[in-house]
Motif scaffolding. Structure first.
Motif, PDB file in Angstrom:
ATOM      1  N   ILE A  67      31.102  10.969  58.922  1.00 30.15           N
ATOM      2  CA  ILE A  67      30.079  11.043  59.975  1.00 30.15           C
ATOM      3  C   ILE A  67      29.182  12.270  59.823  1.00 30.15           C
ATOM      4  CG2 ILE A  67      31.516   9.771  61.615  1.00 30.15           C
ATOM      5  CD1 ILE A  67      31.986  12.372  63.116  1.00 30.15           C
ATOM      6  N   LEU A 100      25.801  11.245  58.742  1.00 30.21           N
ATOM      7  CA  LEU A 100      25.047  10.284  59.551  1.00 30.21           C
ATOM      8  C   LEU A 100      24.157  10.985  60.568  1.00 30.21           C
ATOM      9  CD1 LEU A 100      27.963   7.768  60.345  1.00 30.21           C
ATOM     10  CD2 LEU A 100      26.335   7.679  58.439  1.00 30.21           C
ATOM     11  N   ASN A 101      23.097  10.302  61.008  1.00 34.66           N
ATOM     12  CA  ASN A 101      22.302  10.844  62.109  1.00 34.66           C
ATOM     13  C   ASN A 101      23.002  10.551  63.427  1.00 34.66           C
ATOM     14  OD1 ASN A 101      21.606   8.199  63.041  1.00 34.66           O
ATOM     15  ND2 ASN A 101      19.884   8.125  61.603  1.00 34.66           N
ATOM     16  N   ARG A 102      22.457  11.039  64.537  1.00 35.99           N
ATOM     17  CA  ARG A 102      23.151  10.975  65.821  1.00 35.99           C
ATOM     18  C   ARG A 102      23.450   9.533  66.244  1.00 35.99           C
ATOM     19  NH1 ARG A 102      24.001  14.453  70.261  1.00 35.99           N
ATOM     20  NH2 ARG A 102      25.408  13.324  71.637  1.00 35.99           N
ATOM     21  N   SER A 103      22.470   8.637  66.162  1.00 36.15           N
ATOM     22  CA  SER A 103      22.696   7.265  66.621  1.00 36.15           C
ATOM     23  C   SER A 103      23.703   6.537  65.733  1.00 36.15           C
ATOM     24  CB  SER A 103      21.369   6.492  66.674  1.00 36.15           C
ATOM     25  OG  SER A 103      20.786   6.431  65.385  1.00 36.15           O
ATOM     26  N   GLU A 104      23.615   6.760  64.421  1.00 35.74           N
ATOM     27  CA  GLU A 104      24.572   6.147  63.499  1.00 35.74           C
ATOM     28  C   GLU A 104      25.978   6.671  63.741  1.00 35.74           C
ATOM     29  OE1 GLU A 104      21.724   5.414  59.553  1.00 35.74           O
ATOM     30  OE2 GLU A 104      22.751   7.334  59.833  1.00 35.74           O
ATOM     31  N   LYS A 105      26.078   7.964  64.003  1.00 33.15           N
ATOM     32  CA  LYS A 105      27.379   8.574  64.262  1.00 33.15           C
ATOM     33  C   LYS A 105      28.008   7.984  65.520  1.00 33.15           C
ATOM     34  CE  LYS A 105      27.785  12.596  66.224  1.00 33.15           C
ATOM     35  NZ  LYS A 105      27.736  14.043  66.516  1.00 33.15           N
ATOM     36  N   ASP A 106      27.212   7.900  66.597  1.00 30.13           N
ATOM     37  CA  ASP A 106      27.727   7.362  67.865  1.00 30.13           C
ATOM     38  C   ASP A 106      28.208   5.931  67.703  1.00 30.13           C
ATOM     39  OD1 ASP A 106      27.173   9.746  69.074  1.00 30.13           O
ATOM     40  OD2 ASP A 106      25.316   9.094  70.035  1.00 30.13           O
ATOM     41  N   GLU A 107      27.445   5.136  66.948  1.00 29.12           N
ATOM     42  CA  GLU A 107      27.810   3.733  66.722  1.00 29.12           C
ATOM     43  C   GLU A 107      29.102   3.629  65.920  1.00 29.12           C
ATOM     44  OE1 GLU A 107      25.911  -0.275  64.585  1.00 29.12           O
ATOM     45  OE2 GLU A 107      24.624   1.454  65.054  1.00 29.12           O
ATOM     46  N   TYR A 108      29.226   4.483  64.892  1.00 29.27           N
ATOM     47  CA  TYR A 108      30.414   4.468  64.047  1.00 29.27           C
ATOM     48  C   TYR A 108      31.659   4.895  64.834  1.00 29.27           C
ATOM     49  CZ  TYR A 108      33.318   5.360  59.891  1.00 29.27           C
ATOM     50  OH  TYR A 108      34.317   5.345  58.956  1.00 29.27           O
ATOM     51  N   GLU A 147      32.828   2.092  67.045  1.00 33.01           N
ATOM     52  CA  GLU A 147      33.554   1.067  66.284  1.00 33.01           C
ATOM     53  C   GLU A 147      35.004   1.485  66.037  1.00 33.01           C
ATOM     54  OE1 GLU A 147      31.447   0.433  62.665  1.00 33.01           O
ATOM     55  OE2 GLU A 147      29.705  -0.507  63.627  1.00 33.01           O
TER      56      GLU A 147
END
Length: 365
Positions: free
Chosen positions: A246, A249-257, A260
């Motif tokens: 993570i 990753l950028n903030r939105s990608e991190k939050d989504e990951y 999950e």
């Protein structure tokens, strides 16, 4: 200021992987926050706080400056470190400078990564770490006791007050218990701290697990949690592998990951939250057109002590503090409307600063 957290652990527990991941996490946010790697094993990480972003938005601040946490990857822990084995002496000296210590404990199985002792045993691993620190403290106490006792007999008041603390710590260390378990009054806590004992520092146990165990932990991490409970310490479960992933990753990608994986917060956020809890710290803010900034202080600090975080002149020449609670500042959309609504309070030197306070200090030197 934030706080300094030393990361220690035996070889091949994932300590350096975790350190790199945590510090790279902040590097990935460099577009919003300043980041500094002071040397190869020290990283300053801006502490994420959505409140700061909101205040900066309302105040139309040109810059926002978070408070920081320093991670220090402390190398050299092996059996015998207290006697100078490995990088023992340097290792112990580095720990003395820390506000808190994070013990990284291996709680994962991987035949490709050899465990230094041949098998996965988190209890034994934590005991090795603790034993080396206790042996160093025991040696330190026993060398100082005759000197302090001699001063006490000659009438030195400070030495007399230290004697019962020294004896209490000595008894604990002799039976294999850390100095932080000594029960002392609030008045005596600074005296215990002045001894600079390694095992008097607050401890955070970091259980490094595989990805599949990141949200639930496993049988190994449960054993570490039991140790932490007995010591009034804190244990958290982190997957260094996930943190490494993570960090890119950028903030939105991190939050989504994270969602999950069933995780609400990143490892960095949980380490910071635990550190604040261990050290009893809070954050207050200053906000204006030039900058909005977060400041870390000990919980229970009065207004002049809080002002010292900005500059010692603010404490010396303290006149008053103009205070707006965070929720009032946000709901009323800034300083001016908070004033008009009667939500700005003028507080004197006895005011105890609360977490989230937005403060403007008046001073004269």
């Amino acid at each position: 200021m934030g706080f300094k957290c030393g990361i220690v652990g035996l070889p091949n527990v994932g300590k350096s992987t975790l350190f790199n991941a945590l510090t790279q996490t902040s590097n990935a946010q460099a577009e919003n926050y300043p980041f500094c790697t002071i040397d190869p094993n020290v990283g300053e990480v801006p502490i994420p706080d959505d409140r700061l972003n909101k205040l900066a938005e309302i105040a139309a601040s040109k810059s926002r400056i978070p408070t920081k946490m320093s991670f220090v990857d402390i190398a050299g822990l092996v059996k015998g470190a207290s006697k100078g084995e490995g990088l023992g002496n340097k290792f112990l000296a580095n720990i003395r400078e820390m506000d808190a210590i994070a013990y990284v404990i291996r709680c994962f199985e991987n035949s490709d990564i050899v465990h230094v002792n041949g098998n996965i045993n988190p209890v034994e691993d934590s005991e090795i770490v603790e034993t080396e620190l206790m042996l160093s403290d025991l040696e330190s106490i026993e060398s100082r006791m005759p000197i302090i006792e001699k001063k006490a007999k000659s009438g030195d008041a400070d030495s007399k007050e230290l004697i019962p603390i020294l004896h209490g710590v000595h008894e604990l260390l002799k039976v294999g218990k850390p100095a932080r378990l000594l029960k002392v009054s609030d008045v005596d806590k600074p005296k215990l701290k002045s001894l600079q004992l390694l095992t008097s520092k607050p401890v955070l146990y970091i259980c490094n697990v595989d990805e599949q165990d990141a949200s639930t932990g496993n049988q190994y991490s449960k054993l570490v949690e039991e140790i932490a409970d007995k010591e009034n310490a804190i244990a958290i479960v982190i997957s260094a592998k996930i943190e490494a992933e993570i960090s890119e990753l950028n903030r939105s990608e991190k939050d989504e990951y994270l969602l999950e994986l069933g995780l609400k917060h990143s490892g960095l956020e949980r380490v910071i939250q635990s550190g604040y809890q261990l050290l009893n710290l809070i954050t207050y803010f200053t906000a204006g057109p030039k900058e909005s900034r977060a400041w870390t202080i000990p919980k229970g600090s009065n207004a002049p002590r809080a002002a010292r975080a900005i500059h010692t002149d603010f404490e010396k020449g303290f006149i008053r503090a103009e205070v707006i609670g965070y929720s009032d500042y946000v709901s009323l959309n800034g300083e001016q409307k908070s004033k008009e609504a009667g939500k700005m309070r003028v507080e004197g030197k006895d005011y105890i600063v609360e977490d989230g306070d937005v403060i403007y200090f008046r001073f004269n030197v």
